[in-house]
Design an enzyme around this catalytic site. Structure first.
Site, short mmCIF file in Angstrom:
data_model
loop_
_atom_site.label_atom_id
_atom_site.label_comp_id
_atom_site.label_asym_id
_atom_site.label_seq_id
_atom_site.Cartn_x
_atom_site.Cartn_y
_atom_site.Cartn_z
N CYS A 26 0.83 -1.21 0.00
CA CYS A 26 0.00 0.00 0.00
C CYS A 26 0.86 1.26 0.00
O CYS A 26 0.55 2.25 -0.65
CB CYS A 26 -0.90 0.02 1.23
SG CYS A 26 -0.01 0.00 2.79
N HIS B 110 -1.92 1.54 7.48
CA HIS B 110 -2.29 1.44 6.07
C HIS B 110 -2.16 2.81 5.39
O HIS B 110 -2.73 3.79 5.86
CB HIS B 110 -3.73 0.93 5.96
CG HIS B 110 -4.20 0.70 4.55
ND1 HIS B 110 -3.47 -0.05 3.65
CD2 HIS B 110 -5.30 1.11 3.90
CE1 HIS B 110 -4.13 -0.08 2.50
NE2 HIS B 110 -5.24 0.62 2.62
N ASN C 42 -8.04 4.04 -2.17
CA ASN C 42 -7.42 2.83 -1.64
C ASN C 42 -6.76 2.04 -2.77
O ASN C 42 -6.89 2.42 -3.95
CB ASN C 42 -8.48 1.99 -0.92
CG ASN C 42 -7.88 1.08 0.14
OD1 ASN C 42 -6.66 0.94 0.25
ND2 ASN C 42 -8.74 0.45 0.93
#
Ligand SMILES: *[C@@H]1O[C@H](CO)[C@@H](O)[C@H](O)[C@H]1NC(C)=O
Ligand SMILES: *[C@@H]1O[C@H](CO)[C@@H](O)[C@H](O)[C@H]1NC(C)=O
Ligand SMILES: *[C@@H]1O[C@H](CO)[C@@H](O)[C@H](O)[C@H]1NC(C)=O
Length: 373
Positions: free
Chosen positions: A153, A291, A328
């Site tokens: 990520c 994240h 995302n």
């Protein structure tokens, strides 16, 4: 201060869910159907996300996990103060541990570089627009990526940041190579996690980054050799900065200079479907961030007409929920077509902990484009 990944913390959540009796609560909640309905819901899930299992045992195990996740979604739904909805997602057949290994930060790959926080635009009293959505600049925000079988990520958020800044500043719309960021960092195989600023250090060290087409993404944990020396660069950066931990300043910077990366606690994301997530520091620890994603805009939801409440107090202004829009890297089938929203103004899930962005221009040079409302 070091970020640590503790899949065990995620596990603790699951255990808490189990302790209160999954089966019992399932039948009591509207999300928790009778066994027959559960099987139907699971079948629908399998069709929707193209899942098949090799053996009947594996099928039974995944059905069990699916049921646990529905109960977990119900619990998140009760905790949420915003407008978010939780339920079946592409990850509904994964345990917390499996999910954490694929999508969390596996390791703390280094400390925060010794850099002061830079205050955004020079004029702090400059007004912040009510809404801003960089997705409306055609081409500036690249397509939704999918980490696949790789814990990256951090590199995808950094890539999205560089792409957006090149688009907004130079009207050059590029896809940059995530794989190069993974292969060429000083910590070796980037699929085991990392931090956004390491991606920027890699771009600086290699005098740029290749295009996605020339240096494509492999989506696996195998180590690959770094080809930075022989790759053609499509984008580069001047430096990178940390922004102040103040949401007003972050909004101002975002609206003036473009998308930035943030690192948040992803507790609410696995089972998120849509809406604005609003958490408290006790339900979503703002210090435990695991994240990294790209912040692309902000706005305010005015629609929620809280039924009875509006009727009983008609003179009240409709409630509005200020939110951030975040990109995302879990594919476009997840969330709001790959995006999600977090409440703005309450440091939800630690959004102000590490706001970081590359710079592609000299300090305070404003981009050619401004943020569309
Ligand atoms: C569905 O999954 C199978 C493997 O499980 C794969 O071969 C197939 O291409 C997938 N179909 C789609 C539409 O993604
Ligand atoms: C970037 O990637 C997307 C999706 O793979 C593709 O549609 C788009 O044309 C690419 N853009 C450039 C400039 O290569
Ligand atoms: C910079 O790149 C060289 C190879 O070109 C590599 O040996 C070195 O480890 C890199 N340093 C960092 C900080 O990434």
């Amino acid at each position: 201060m070091a970020l640590t990944a503790h899949p065990s913390c995620l596990l603790a959540l699951l255990v808490a869910g189990l302790a209160q009796g999954i089966r019992g609560s399932l039948t009591a909640q509207d999300l928790g159907p009778q066994p027959l309905e559960l099987k139907e819901a699971f079948k629908f899930f399998q069709r929707q996300f193209n899942r098949s299992y090799l053996t009947p045992e594996e099928h039974a195990r995944r059905l069990d996990i699916f049921a646990h996740n529905l109960a977990q979604a119900q619990q998140l739904q009760e905790e949420d103060f915003g407008t978010a909805e939780f339920g079946v997602t592409p990850f509904s057949d994964l345990t917390e541990e499996e999910f954490g290994q694929l999508y969390g930060h596996r390791r703390a790959a280094g400390g925060v570089p010794g850099m002061g926080r830079v205050v955004g635009p020079e004029e702090p009293e400059e007004s912040v627009p009510h809404t801003c959505d960089w997705r409306k600049v055609a081409g500036a925000i690249s397509s939704i990526r999918n980490q696949g079988n790789c814990n990256c990520c951090w590199a995808m958020a950094a890539a999205g940041n560089i792409e957006a800044l090149w688009g907004i500043n130079f009207l050059k719309f590029v896809n940059v190579s995530v794989q190069e960021l993974l292969d060429c960092g000083r910590c070796g195989n980037g699929c085991y996690g990392g931090y956004v600023w390491e991606a920027f250090l890699t771009v600086l060290n290699n005098s740029g980054v290749a295009s996605e087409r020339d240096y494509p993404f492999r989506a696996n944990f195998r180590p690959h050799r770094c080809h930075a020396k022989t790759s053609n660069k499509v984008a580069w950066i001047q430096d990178f900065i940390f922004l102040p931990d103040n949401e007003q300043r972050i909004a101002q910077y975002l609206a003036t200079y473009g998308p930035i990366t943030v690192t948040i606690n992803m507790k609410y994301l696995k089972l998120y479907q849509k809406g604005v997530i609003k958490a408290s520091p006790t339900t979503c620890d703002p210090q435990f961030v695991d994240h990294s994603v790209l912040l692309v805009g902000f706005g305010s939801d005015k629609s929620e007409g809280m039924g009875a409440e509006t009727v009983s107090s008609p003179s009240r202004h409709p409630r509005s929920t200020p939110y951030w829009i975040l990109k995302n890297s879990w594919g476009a089938q997840w969330g709001e077509e790959g995006y999600f929203r977090l409440h703005r103004g309450s440091n939800t899930c630690g959004i102000t902990k590490y706001p970081v962005t590359a710079r592609v221009q000299k300090p305070n040079v404003k981009p050619q484009l401004s943020c569309p409302p």
